[in-house]
Design a protein around this motif. Structure first.
Motif: not given
Length: 173
Positions: A42-55, A143-156
């Motif tokens: 309860l209160g948790q969910e598994r999400i997926t982040l998709k970008t055009s240039n990374a898995p 919100e994620v640990a600082k730098g996580w988005f960059a390491r995963q290739g997630i962007e605007v």
């Protein structure tokens, strides 16, 4: 047929309605412990982040509905592959204050469809803390640990896919 005062009927109805979520939660917990349901806690969910240039990247988040739960209820730290997904009842451009962040975080602001509109890195602060303005109107933030988005290739422009965002997106605003 016996007549009951309307206030007594109302109290009884409220008591019954209050018991329904408890019964449903107990049943859900029972099924989860039996291993027949693979839904997150309860209160948790598994999400997926998709970008055009990374898995695509999967992430387990705690979902915070700002219509129900106050922002003061925060975790002190975030796991390396976890985060907080904040959902607002309507579009907002609310700034964030660094004093509310217990550890360095990266924040993605997204629209009602889960499209990331802006990203910021925020460092914690104790005294004379800055406010961070996303400069976009948004319906939620991740919100994620600082730098996580960059390491995963997630962007605007990346897409956050989550059941809670689909539900929010089907509503108004």
């Amino acid at each position: 047929m016996k007549q009951y005062p309307s206030s007594a009927v109302l109290v009884l109805l409220l008591l019954l309605l209050g018991a329904v979520p408890t019964v449903l939660l107990a049943a859900s917990a029972q099924r989860s412990s039996e291993g027949t349901v693979s839904e997150p806690a309860l209160g948790q969910e598994r999400i997926t982040l998709k970008t055009s240039n990374a898995p695509s990247v999967a992430l387990t988040v705690e979902v915070v509905d700002m219509a129900i739960r106050p922002e003061g209820m925060l975790r002190k730290t975030l796991p390396e592959n976890g985060g907080l997904l904040w959902l607002y009842p309507q579009v907002t451009d609310q700034s964030l204050e660094a004093k509310h962040f217990p550890s360095p975080m990266s924040v993605a602001f997204f629209d009602r469809n889960g499209v990331i509109l802006q990203m910021l890195d925020i460092d914690p602060c104790d005294i004379r803390c800055p406010s961070y303005f996303p400069k976009v109107a948004y319906r939620g933030r991740l919100e994620v640990a600082k730098g996580w988005f960059a390491r995963q290739g997630i962007e605007v422009g990346s897409q956050i896919e989550a059941t809670s965002i689909q539900i929010m997106g089907s509503g108004q605003n």
